[in-house]
Design a protein around this motif. Sequence first.
Motif, PDB file in Angstrom:
ATOM      1  N   ALA A 297       8.480  10.935  -2.361  1.00 16.43           N
ATOM      2  CA  ALA A 297       9.030  12.268  -2.642  1.00 16.43           C
ATOM      3  C   ALA A 297       7.968  13.341  -2.445  1.00 16.43           C
ATOM      4  O   ALA A 297       8.269  14.455  -2.003  1.00 16.43           O
ATOM      5  N   HIS A 298       6.736  12.987  -2.762  1.00 14.08           N
ATOM      6  CA  HIS A 298       5.663  13.970  -2.670  1.00 14.08           C
ATOM      7  C   HIS A 298       5.428  14.423  -1.231  1.00 14.08           C
ATOM      8  O   HIS A 298       5.021  15.559  -0.996  1.00 14.08           O
ATOM      9  N   VAL A 299       5.656  13.553  -0.271  1.00 17.62           N
ATOM     10  CA  VAL A 299       5.359  13.891   1.123  1.00 17.62           C
ATOM     11  C   VAL A 299       6.609  14.325   1.903  1.00 17.62           C
ATOM     12  O   VAL A 299       6.548  14.480   3.121  1.00 17.62           O
TER      13      VAL A 299
ATOM     14  N   MET B  27      11.247   1.134  -7.650  1.00 14.01           N
ATOM     15  CA  MET B  27      11.190   2.531  -8.125  1.00 14.01           C
ATOM     16  C   MET B  27       9.827   3.165  -7.925  1.00 14.01           C
ATOM     17  O   MET B  27       9.712   4.370  -7.737  1.00 14.01           O
ATOM     18  N   MET B  28       8.797   2.336  -8.034  1.00 15.52           N
ATOM     19  CA  MET B  28       7.440   2.880  -8.080  1.00 15.52           C
ATOM     20  C   MET B  28       6.990   3.508  -6.767  1.00 15.52           C
ATOM     21  O   MET B  28       6.030   4.254  -6.740  1.00 15.52           O
ATOM     22  N   VAL B  29       7.653   3.184  -5.662  1.00 19.69           N
ATOM     23  CA  VAL B  29       7.219   3.772  -4.394  1.00 19.69           C
ATOM     24  C   VAL B  29       7.840   5.155  -4.173  1.00 19.69           C
ATOM     25  O   VAL B  29       7.388   5.906  -3.304  1.00 19.69           O
TER      26      VAL B  29
ATOM     27  N   HIS C 180      14.150  14.269 -11.843  1.00 12.62           N
ATOM     28  CA  HIS C 180      13.302  15.453 -12.042  1.00 12.62           C
ATOM     29  C   HIS C 180      12.210  15.523 -10.975  1.00 12.62           C
ATOM     30  O   HIS C 180      12.037  16.540 -10.311  1.00 12.62           O
ATOM     31  N   LEU C 181      11.467  14.433 -10.851  1.00 16.10           N
ATOM     32  CA  LEU C 181      10.284  14.455  -9.981  1.00 16.10           C
ATOM     33  C   LEU C 181      10.656  14.638  -8.510  1.00 16.10           C
ATOM     34  O   LEU C 181       9.886  15.199  -7.742  1.00 16.10           O
TER      35      LEU C 181
ATOM     36  N   TRP D 184       4.474   3.411   2.506  1.00 17.48           N
ATOM     37  CA  TRP D 184       5.690   4.079   2.037  1.00 17.48           C
ATOM     38  C   TRP D 184       5.708   5.561   2.356  1.00 17.48           C
ATOM     39  O   TRP D 184       6.751   6.117   2.704  1.00 17.48           O
ATOM     40  N   THR D 185       4.557   6.214   2.230  1.00 18.22           N
ATOM     41  CA  THR D 185       4.540   7.644   2.553  1.00 18.22           C
ATOM     42  C   THR D 185       4.700   7.842   4.066  1.00 18.22           C
ATOM     43  O   THR D 185       5.388   8.769   4.490  1.00 18.22           O
TER      44      THR D 185
ATOM     45  N   PRO E 150       8.131   8.082  -6.123  1.00 18.05           N
ATOM     46  CA  PRO E 150       7.445   9.354  -6.389  1.00 18.05           C
ATOM     47  C   PRO E 150       6.472   9.763  -5.280  1.00 18.05           C
ATOM     48  O   PRO E 150       6.389  10.944  -4.940  1.00 18.05           O
ATOM     49  N   ALA E 151       5.772   8.802  -4.720  1.00 20.22           N
ATOM     50  CA  ALA E 151       4.842   9.148  -3.638  1.00 20.22           C
ATOM     51  C   ALA E 151       5.607   9.537  -2.377  1.00 20.22           C
ATOM     52  O   ALA E 151       5.205  10.465  -1.663  1.00 20.22           O
TER      53      ALA E 151
ATOM     54  N   SER F  98       0.829  -1.214   0.000  1.00 17.19           N
ATOM     55  CA  SER F  98       0.000   0.000   0.000  1.00 17.19           C
ATOM     56  C   SER F  98       0.862   1.263   0.000  1.00 17.19           C
ATOM     57  O   SER F  98       1.944   1.302   0.591  1.00 17.19           O
ATOM     58  N   LEU F  99       0.358   2.265  -0.655  1.00 13.88           N
ATOM     59  CA  LEU F  99       1.092   3.519  -0.815  1.00 13.88           C
ATOM     60  C   LEU F  99       1.357   4.182   0.531  1.00 13.88           C
ATOM     61  O   LEU F  99       2.435   4.753   0.752  1.00 13.88           O
TER      62      LEU F  99
ATOM     63  N   LEU G 290      12.945  10.232 -12.454  1.00 14.92           N
ATOM     64  CA  LEU G 290      12.943  10.184 -10.993  1.00 14.92           C
ATOM     65  C   LEU G 290      13.712  11.373 -10.423  1.00 14.92           C
ATOM     66  O   LEU G 290      13.281  11.993  -9.440  1.00 14.92           O
TER      67      LEU G 290
END
Lengths: 454, 454
Positions: free
Chosen positions: B93-95, B86-88, B124-125, B39-40, B90-91, B35-36, B122
């Motif tokens: 990074a967002h928090v 890798m997929m975890v 960049h984001l 990770w956040t 960006p989320a 679940s996302l 990655l």
Amino acid sequence: MAKEIRLNAFTMNCAAHINSTMWRHPRDTSLRYTSLTYWTDLAQTLERGLFDGVFLADVLGVYDVFRDSPSPAITHGVQFPVNDPMMVIPAMAHVTEHLGFGVTALLPYESPLTFARRMSTLDHLTDGRAGWNIVTGYLQSAAKGTGIAEQAPHDTRYEMAEEYMDIVYSLWEGSWEDDAMVADRASGVLTEPARVHKIEHDGRFFALEAYHLSEPSPQRTPVLYQAGGSAAGRAFAAKHAECVFLGGGSSTTGLARSIADLRRRAAAAGRDPAGLLMFPLMTVVVAPTDEEAEAKLEEYRRWVDPSAALTLVSGWAGVDLAQWDLDDRIEDLRGDGVQGALAQFAPRTDGRSWTVRQAAEYLGIGGSGPVVVGSPGRVADELERWIDETDADGFNLTRIVTPETYDDFIDLVVPELQRRGRYKAAYAPGSYRQKLFGNGPWLPDSHVGRSYRR
Amino acid sequence: MAKEIRLNAFTMNCAAHINSTMWRHPRDTSLRYTSLTYWTDLAQTLERGLFDGVFLADVLGVYDVFRDSPSPAITHGVQFPVNDPMMVIPAMAHVTEHLGFGVTALLPYESPLTFARRMSTLDHLTDGRAGWNIVTGYLQSAAKGTGIAEQAPHDTRYEMAEEYMDIVYSLWEGSWEDDAMVADRASGVLTEPARVHKIEHDGRFFALEAYHLSEPSPQRTPVLYQAGGSAAGRAFAAKHAECVFLGGGSSTTGLARSIADLRRRAAAAGRDPAGLLMFPLMTVVVAPTDEEAEAKLEEYRRWVDPSAALTLVSGWAGVDLAQWDLDDRIEDLRGDGVQGALAQFAPRTDGRSWTVRQAAEYLGIGGSGPVVVGSPGRVADELERWIDETDADGFNLTRIVTPETYDDFIDLVVPELQRRGRYKAAYAPGSYRQKLFGNGPWLPDSHVGRSYRR
């Protein structure tokens, strides 16, 4: 009963997508595509508008057919530079609850095992909101970029895609039984090994011997999109696609014919023909009045550059449109690839006697699809007409000025469609597949992928 | 001046990583890895603790060496199932604003072009917070899973890795000049084509002819991690790595020798030997008092399963440890691969006369690295000693019970290290590289990757 209209935002992880030079517009924010908040803002906007999904296109090369050079594409920013589309999704998922995500992944540039894991991971992290647009690739430059000297011929690419699908279905549907994950803290058994199966494949293009690395995600197989227009592409779509992305053209006739053909093929393959959702390309310019909308479109057109449009169309057609003069009339075109060029122009110019320049300027907004302009009432009339006359299910909405195009649509068109009972008032519960089809989260029994389940 | 201690959280996108069966612990939450928010939440916890980075390991196959079977790994969940790392990010990074992200990507399972784009995206984001752990792969099952019948021999894999690095440096550093992106809305020039260069490569393992698809990201080349312990691996690290991940062992002597050797090799390659950051593996169990910490570790050990530990170690060593009885004394081991087994056991058992079972139970917490247990004062003493006696720069901290291990460390150890002036009171500004090295965001001039710039 009149169909409820489905809506995808059609975009790409780059400054410009279909409407190539609109990054120039003073109100456009798409130069911010490299930042995470550009994407999270977009996701929240789309969820505010109850969009079913965001659909991310992709290419892996430069549009270098026009003038036999990459320079026009690089100069104008025609889908170049272009970042990875998957990486923006986890953050978009984090700030939304319902929005679906259709992501383009080009075969065969990644091993089926790692690709299948990436999609499963995405489906896990989005809690069942992942979709995959299956593309076999069309730019020679992409093939070269990944170490393949010559791109495989068109039909061979579809054979390769069939083999790839066979492997990923095996991994997603067949490798793990539903009850394989035990997660019993007391006994220490996380997974029951007898319920996890090795996939063995030794084919013409791929060989593999592996357990799927991911436990089953909510949907197992992501919602499958496909966009092929050729005979091989249509056969592939009829077999595999749950959602089909279509060009559009300027009249409903050709689109209706394409959709009928796809539904016929799906029925022949034993599937419910109404179970395929058809999403033609659509561009909308809306304002409170028709006059304001027309003026807005005129203003947008000022930022179009014909050579950017020709760069894009040359890449699609595989024909260098620079061999003709901008002032040549389309009906007078002669030379190599004239059929390919006409195939690009004809459906859009709709019999009008246009020069190459006029056609390019026209294609600069809306690309290969229709452009609907007007007040909310007129736009809603037109969208209803497109659905009703073609048997389409919704639209892939292009962005002209971002996020203005979405905000305008959400503020003006969505309420009008809701009043008419043609657009949802709230999201349906469940996974992306459940929201789109009313059942799921897994592939339906009639779908070929389902036959890989144990 | 005493070194400030750097800290990475060492984890993996699966239920269990180094401490294989701790998902069983009643307070452990790592079964939520799909679940996302798992990770956040983790990212926010780590940023609260001013961790420099989160370091995500990866494998692409099953640990099937032990008992010549995948069943033990599947049963116990030994790094299986394992989702895409890798997929975890960006989320996460967002928090967060400062946390760095080191992600493992195994060569050569992805085309250098698409991989280079993924890392640029990655970077960049995350606004310049991306790092890459370069791994050449060590599981035969991973090679088979991606269509390669036999994994390449060890040294060939490093030759392949050298070629891969040559290509990705060319793409990241050489393809785009700094001022290539013009983004002039008035003229419509997004990119100056004369400043974007095609990379052509025709080598033993890879062929490519492409423009890098991404405009330069903040760091261009992500922060480079490497972990190879063999001679070829050390030569590779001395040339390419900016951060090195090391095993650890139970005494500082062996680690000090490894670190000195790596710094010597880096100096011989013309690099500043102090410019390589060394991160040994570390496991910490802390509580307000020594007694409480010891009791906590004892309680943790109750959830260890020796066969899970042996599954992991057999995979690392490439030797089936099931050929010996659990009651055999390690010093009496005879048979195939005994050297490989001893190489795994010896550094940790530190001369103690242990049975295989005792060693396995010991390895079940902390894996190949030391376990430091005690009050905040004792733990801080030990961490300082490890840094000061080995010339390491920080630690890769394993998780035992998640997120308890992190929370304990942040609440108890971080303030103690801060009081001693051995841990930052706030993040430094800038990119991941700037935060780690005090300069950047690009590779330093002395790094081989920098020579690819125009």
